[in-house]
Design a protein around this motif. Structure first.
Motif, PDB file in Angstrom:
ATOM      1  N   HIS A  43       0.816  -1.215   0.000  1.00  0.00           N
ATOM      2  CA  HIS A  43       0.000   0.000   0.000  1.00  0.00           C
ATOM      3  C   HIS A  43       0.847   1.262   0.000  1.00  0.00           C
ATOM      4  O   HIS A  43       0.395   2.317  -0.458  1.00  0.00           O
ATOM      5  CB  HIS A  43      -0.971  -0.048   1.180  1.00  0.00           C
TER       6      HIS A  43
ATOM      7  N   ARG B 206      -9.039  -2.236   0.997  1.00  0.00           N
ATOM      8  CA  ARG B 206      -7.829  -1.544   1.440  1.00  0.00           C
ATOM      9  C   ARG B 206      -7.089  -0.895   0.273  1.00  0.00           C
ATOM     10  O   ARG B 206      -6.355   0.085   0.464  1.00  0.00           O
ATOM     11  CB  ARG B 206      -6.917  -2.505   2.198  1.00  0.00           C
TER      12      ARG B 206
ATOM     13  N   ARG C 230      -8.527   2.890  -0.394  1.00  0.00           N
ATOM     14  CA  ARG C 230      -8.611   3.927   0.632  1.00  0.00           C
ATOM     15  C   ARG C 230      -8.332   5.295   0.003  1.00  0.00           C
ATOM     16  O   ARG C 230      -7.745   5.372  -1.087  1.00  0.00           O
ATOM     17  CB  ARG C 230      -7.634   3.598   1.759  1.00  0.00           C
TER      18      ARG C 230
ATOM     19  N   GLU D  54      -5.021   5.994  -1.822  1.00  0.00           N
ATOM     20  CA  GLU D  54      -4.414   4.942  -2.640  1.00  0.00           C
ATOM     21  C   GLU D  54      -5.093   4.875  -4.008  1.00  0.00           C
ATOM     22  O   GLU D  54      -5.275   5.901  -4.662  1.00  0.00           O
ATOM     23  CB  GLU D  54      -4.483   3.595  -1.899  1.00  0.00           C
TER      24      GLU D  54
ATOM     25  N   VAL E 182     -14.406   3.323   3.349  1.00  0.00           N
ATOM     26  CA  VAL E 182     -13.280   4.054   2.759  1.00  0.00           C
ATOM     27  C   VAL E 182     -13.739   5.050   1.691  1.00  0.00           C
ATOM     28  O   VAL E 182     -12.931   5.675   1.025  1.00  0.00           O
ATOM     29  CB  VAL E 182     -12.235   3.076   2.158  1.00  0.00           C
TER      30      VAL E 182
END
Length: 525
Positions: free
Chosen positions: A252, A285, A288, A291, A324
């Motif tokens: 990430h 994830r 987010r 990202e 997110v």
């Protein structure tokens, strides 16, 4: 009021460059071929196109083995052709997404040639994952990892060391803990952003960083080594596996750096991840706020033909991305999986189900990705062994992905169906595709092509205004009922017709007779 970013509700069309359109008669699709067929995408009603890799490459994995990330392979054209394609797409109101392959290079990349020449312990080798072997003479691979394409994920070189390749042996994995690797790819991003591309699809986005110890994969009872590719299981039902080669926390950091690069450019540039994660939560994830902008939602693609399974995917996906603030994506086919009409049973039943699943998908919030040829109802082709070219076929002897990569039929009554000016395409087309060409289906109100055009036009009327909330009104094994804003969607996965709820029919995936027939979906307003 600020309008939402273009990608949040876009319908993006995947172009498999080798198989879309051939401008020069060599049997392989190319960039000028794509440019010449862009009006088809405009008329279809999509918002963007994603083009598979066209960079300099020995083509061991059809472009996913990159030797130079900042040039065009002569097989596909030139940098001038890439610029002309982007310019023409923008003139037609289409965004351009290019494919980026950061997990590995080609074994013919200058870095890998330097690594082989420099020898063990050299700075050049540190860019890749070279290790000594196990056993008294180092003759055993450094760990038990398996290639996605079959067989060990390690190959030994002449001086005795081994290098990691999670895919083909001609695709050595980079070591993303080495700072030069990150610097290289920031330069690649800027090179294409400066040339006007609107986004990047990130290949194997979950694979860049490996667990630092490179330890053995722990395999439970009944499991086999390896993972990281479609399994046929619904994400809702998957048993979590030990995967030290995939989805490590440090990956990430890479995408946070990339996001900063894209945010420095005008025009809502975007990143979409191909991340075969094990759960919806791990997929989220990647999206987010600092990202990626999107990640492919493969749980929709992997779900069986079941109203309950589709409902679980919808609720699970929306619950995962909501915390997110990301927009979901939906996809049914791509260049790595069996085409969905075939997955759903093939023939008239498979096509009816494919159209119904597509119509249901297009009603959902977020963006949708289409794969070239699905708008024609193309099925998976049984490619003869002598014509197969997928590297996984050569490594395992099992039928690979060639069947979903057969070149597009545009017109005419026999191969090559106007795919190119002459010559046989790189994979032969079936002799019975004449009724499926773009020319044959255009203007036929019952054709799959006209259905897609109508569905995409209907979607445009509410995609950005209907909100992000979806209410699952009811679902069992047979019937799924969803409501999003002004639209109610009913999908009949059963074997008997069911009554239609009240409301005006906006569009249906097939004829409505005696209610909603099996394998049919409808939008009601």
């Amino acid at each position: 009021m600020t309008s939402p970013e273009w990608w949040r509700h876009a319908v993006t069309y995947q172009v498999y460059v080798r198989s879309f359109a051939d401008s020069d008669g060599d049997g392989v699709g190319d960039l000028p071929g794509i440019t010449g067929r862009l009006p088809h995408l405009r008329d279809l009603g999509v918002d963007a196109l994603w083009i598979t890799p066209f960079y300099t490459s020995p083509q061991k994995d059809h472009g996913y083995d990159v030797a130079d990330y900042t040039d065009v392979d002569p097989l596909f054209g030139s940098l001038a052709d890439a610029d002309a394609l982007t310019t023409r797409a923008h003139e037609l109101g289409l965004k351009v997404i290019v494919d980026l392959v950061p997990n590995h290079t080609s074994s013919e990349h200058a870095w890998f040639a330097a690594a082989l020449a420099a020898g063990p312990g050299s700075p050049e080798r540190a860019r890749y994952l070279f290790r000594d072997g196990r056993g008294p003479d180092g003759a055993e691979p450094p760990n038990n990892w398996q290639s996605v394409f079959g067989g060990p994920a390690w190959t030994r070189v002449d001086d005795g060391q081994w290098y990691l390749h999670l895919f083909d042996s001609t695709q050595p994995d980079l070591d993303w803990r080495h700072p030069e690797v990150g610097d290289l790819f920031e330069g690649v991003l800027r090179f294409w952003l400066d040339r006007g591309v609107d986004g990047f699809r990130i290949d194997v986005a979950h694979g860049l960083v490996k667990e630092e110890s490179l330890r053995d994969q722990v395999v439970g009872e009944g499991e086999s080594l390896g993972s990281g590719a479609p399994t046929g299981e619904s994400m809702v039902e998957r048993t979590l596996r030990d995967e030290p080669m995939w989805d490590q926390p440090e990956v990430h950091d890479v995408y946070r750096r990339w996001r900063r690069v894209l945010d420095s450019y005008d025009g809502d540039r975007m990143l979409v991840a191909e991340a075969w994660t094990q759960t919806a939560e791990s997929m989220a994830r990647f999206v987010r706020p600092d990202e990626m902008h999107q990640a492919f939602n493969f749980s929709w693609l992997l779900a069986p033909w079941s109203a309950k399974a589709f409902a679980d995917v919808v609720t699970g996906t929306l619950e995962a991305v909501a915390p997110v603030g990301a927009s979901p994506t939906w996809v049914l086919s791509n260049h790595d999986v069996v085409r969905h009409p075939t997955r759903y049973g093939g023939g008239p039943v498979g096509l009816a189900r494919a159209r119904a699943a597509t119509l249901t998908m297009l009603a959902l919030p977020g963006s949708a990705y289409l794969y070239q040829g699905e708008e024609l109802g193309l099925e998976q082709v049984d490619v003869a062994p002598e014509h197969r070219q997928d590297p996984s076929w050569f490594r395992t002897g099992e039928v690979g992905r060639d069947g979903c990569r057969v070149p597009m039929p545009w017109g005419g009554t026999r191969p090559p169906y106007d795919f190119g000016p002459s010559g046989e395409p790189w994979i032969p087309q079936p002799a019975d595709w004449a009724p499926l060409t773009v020319a044959a289906q255009s203007g036929d109100p019952d054709s799959t092509l006209e259905f897609y055009r109508a569905a995409l036009a209907a979607r445009r009327t509410f995609a950005t205004t209907a909100g992000e909330d979806v209410e699952v009104i009811g679902s069992d094994a047979d019937v799924l009922v969803l409501r999003r804003g002004p639209v109610t969607v009913v999908l009949n996965c059963g074997t008997e017709s069911v009554p239609l709820p009240a409301g005006e029919v906006i569009i249906a995936s097939g004829p409505l007779a005696g209610g909603l027939p099996p394998d049919t979906a409808v939008w009601l307003g």
